[in-house]
Design an enzyme around this catalytic site. Structure first.
Site, PDB file in Angstrom:
ATOM      1  N   GLY A 119     129.060  43.392  16.581  1.00  0.00           N
ATOM      2  CA  GLY A 119     130.043  44.264  17.207  1.00  0.00           C
ATOM      3  C   GLY A 119     129.732  44.513  18.676  1.00  0.00           C
ATOM      4  O   GLY A 119     129.993  45.596  19.196  1.00  0.00           O
ATOM      5  N   SER A 199     126.112  37.789  15.345  1.00  0.00           N
ATOM      6  CA  SER A 199     126.546  38.174  16.688  1.00  0.00           C
ATOM      7  C   SER A 199     125.521  39.111  17.338  1.00  0.00           C
ATOM      8  O   SER A 199     124.348  38.768  17.394  1.00  0.00           O
ATOM      9  CB  SER A 199     127.938  38.805  16.608  1.00  0.00           C
ATOM     10  OG  SER A 199     128.511  38.874  17.886  1.00  0.00           O
TER      11      SER A 199
END
Ligand SMILES: *[C@@H]1O[C@H](CO)[C@@H](O)[C@H](O)[C@H]1NC(C)=O
Ligand SMILES: *[C@@H]1O[C@H](CO)[C@@H](O)[C@H](O)[C@H]1NC(C)=O
Ligand SMILES: *[C@@H]1O[C@H](CO)[C@@H](O)[C@H](O)[C@H]1NC(C)=O
Ligand SMILES: *[C@@H]1O[C@H](CO)[C@@H](O)[C@H](O)[C@H]1NC(C)=O
Ligand SMILES: CC(=O)N[C@H]1CO[C@H](CO)[C@@H](O)[C@@H]1O
Ligand SMILES: CC(=O)N[C@H]1CO[C@H](CO)[C@@H](O)[C@@H]1O
Length: 546
Positions: A119, A199
């Site tokens: 995120g 990520s």
């Protein structure tokens, strides 16, 4: 009367109208009770505090975990750290919680998988909305998902005691320490811990591998589409970034103490909502503002990063086995944010990130042309050549850094390093469906997550084709967590033997409708970027301590 009550209660359990309790567990902090999940296969302990927090030390490392009297009801699924969503700010500063999922049927100390969510370091949480546990826990592992501080609350880095930087990473480390200490009480094996992340969570995991603060805390790692050696892993000008925040409030200062004074007094929802315009630089950058930093040495404060992760990995690689991988079309979601104007501007800028340094401008310009020609030939960057921009985003930010990091870990040669290339496009490639590329081949950034996790955000029946990928991926991941080898006895349930890479050749598991071993993907791109980073990578930490 009592009988009737019991009967009613039983009926309610049977109808799943109220939750059945999971066994009570006692740890040093106190006793806690969880619940059984809806299909009766998992004991869930949600929102367990692994650290505590005090707004007066908002930007510092977390405080020790709280203790309690009586029984703590670990059933709150809604914790998240403050973040801006399309519905406004959600979450609260009291967010340092872990969710622990234990298979009901298992016996014996279980391997533990700790997931660090992504995120962009500004949003996300450990909750079930994205990270439903069922697919993984089915394979007899304990899954732990965690929250960590995000945005300025997690990554304000002023180089002073009050805001030394990397608070969000310090939360992750506190969680790992808590897990190491307490997971046995849940039936977990504290010497069998795998950290995995996607990520920003993968970049975090990679930093945790590089950091000396985590020695002995985990045994294996899986890095999905992130790396500690990308430009977006490290803030080069943390005080300047912080000054952009205070500028939004009408102040003009680059003094860390003044900045601290202003930001420490701000209500968290105001702080987290500050959104300075990001100046488009000469480089091709993601322009993330709140990211990890190299910490200045401060007495009494344990740093996460004392140098570039690149240097730390080279100097003292941890002796753990790692899986590294990325998706074939990571860039779809980033390109979706481009406009005709930004595309136009790209033509006049360098097509590489600013984690490079050149002796002079001529060399920089010459190398930039090389990169431009490699991807675009004589054409201009525009809507017509957008697929090339997808490639450069995919490669520069995700694929190449993970492979270059692989090279470092292989050179250390104490452990096994596995590589994968996820190319599958099914009905659960969620992020891709949110882009204009939904009908294109390949897998976008984060698409693999929905084959590892039973995300509530995607509550649709799973097609047979997708189920096969779910089965394979979760089997490979949990095998790795158990044995350090994703295909220890592949003949029984997996159609391939996933061999580790070595110094002579990197070997990739290609994940699609079939599982196949193959060579380095996009070898030409790798050679280009390997050349550039070998020659021009910034390795002097002074560049990151301005
Ligand atoms: C937070 O820290 C301050 C200063 O150390 C202390 O006075 C206060 O009691 C703490 N608050 C809580 C809720 O622990
Ligand atoms: C590194 O890890 C492997 C596998 O766990 C082990 O066999 C080896 O002894 C370790 N080497 C060192 C130097 O710790
Ligand atoms: C493995 O790691 C240890 C400790 O860092 C180091 O001393 C040793 O030389 C390494 N072994 C190999 C084969 O590189
Ligand atoms: C980890 O757990 C697996 C499965 O329970 C077990 O077979 C293995 O020996 C454990 N590994 C270590 C290093 O304890
Ligand atoms: C974070 C990112 O994607 N790019 C950064 C690379 O480094 C420069 C210099 O610090 C930043 O300005 C970029 O935003
Ligand atoms: C664990 C591992 O990768 N070991 C390798 C270390 O390097 C030698 C020589 O290149 C290989 O033979 C080992 O397999």
């Amino acid at each position: 009367m009592l009988r009737v009550k019991k009967l009613v209660l039983f009926t309610l359990f049977a109808m799943n109208l109220i939750d059945q309790p999971a066994p009570e567990i006692t740890i040093e902090q106190g006793t806690l009770i969880g619940k059984v999940n809806s299909d009766g296969t998992i004991f869930e302990y949600m929102g367990v505090p692994y650290a505590s927090f005090n707004s007066t030390t908002r930007f510092q490392g977390p405080l020790p975990p709280p203790s309690w009297e009586g029984v703590y009801r670990a059933v709150d699924e809604m914790y998240s750290c403050p973040q801006v969503t399309r519905y406004g700010v959600v979450g609260s500063e009291d967010c340092l919680k872990a969710n622990i999922y234990v298979p009901v049927k298992a016996t014996g100390p279980l391997p533990v998988m700790v997931f660090i969510h992504g995120g962009a370091f500004v949003f996300g949480s450990g909750g079930k909305l994205l990270l439903g546990p069922e697919f993984l826990v089915k394979h007899n592992v304990i899954l732990v998902t965690i929250n960590y501080r995000l945005g300025a609350l997690g990554f304000l880095c002023l180089g002073i005691e009050e805001a030394p930087g990397n608070a969000g990473l310090k939360d992750q480390i506190a969680a790992l320490r808590w897990i190491k200490k307490n997971i046995a009480a849940f039936g977990g094996d504290p010497d069998n811990i795998t950290v995995f992340g996607e990520s920003a969570g993968a970049t975090s995991t990679s930093i945790l591998i590089a950091s000396e603060a985590t020695n002995g805390l985990f045994n294996r790692a899986i890095i999905q589409s992130g790396s500690s050696i990308t430009n977006w892993s490290l803030n080069k000008k943390p005080i300047w970034v912080a000054s952009l925040l205070t500028k939004e409030l009408g102040y003009n200062t680059e003094d860390p103490y003044e900045i601290y004074d202003i930001l420490s007094k701000l209500p968290y929802n105001k702080l987290i909502s500050l959104k300075p315009p990001k100046p488009l630089g000469l480089y091709f950058d993601t322009q993330l503002l709140h990211i990890p930093c190299i910490e200045k040495p401060l007495p009494g404060i344990e740093p996460v990063l004392t140098d570039l992760p690149y240097n730390l990995l080279l100097k003292k690689p941890k002796n753990i086995s790692v899986i590294y991988g990325s998706n074939s079309k990571e860039g779809y979601f980033l390109v979706a944010r481009e406009s005709p104007e930004t595309l136009q501007v790209r033509n006049t800028h360098y097509l590489f990130a600013s984690d490079l340094t050149f002796e002079n401008e001529d060399i920089a310009a010459k190398e930039a042309i090389k990169v431009k020609e490699f991807y675009f030939g004589n054409e201009l960057i525009s809507q017509d050549t957008i697929s090339k921009l997808v490639d450069i985003y995919t490669e520069l930010y995700f694929e190449i850094p993970t492979i270059l990091e692989t090279d470092i870990m292989i050179a250390a040669n104490n452990t096994s390093v596995y590589n994968y290339y996820f190319d599958y496009s099914g009905k659960r490639n969620l992020l891709k469906y949110a882009t204009p590329f939904k009908n294109h081949d390949g897998a976008c950034h984060a698409d693999e997550l929905f084959y590892l996790f039973n995300s509530r955000i995607w509550p649709f029946p799973i097609s047979q084709r997708d189920q096969k990928i779910v089965n394979w991926l979760t089997k490979l991941w949990t095998n790795f967590a158990k044995y350090g080898d994703p295909t220890p006895n592949f003949k029984s349930d997996l159609p391939v033997r996933w061999t580790p890479s070595n110094k002579e050749s990197k070997k990739f598991l290609y994940i699609n409708d079939e599982l196949n071993m193959g060579p380095l993907p996009n070898a030409d791109s790798y050679h280009l970027w390997n050349y550039i980073y070998n020659n021009y990578r910034i390795t002097d930490k002074r560049h990151y301590l301005e």
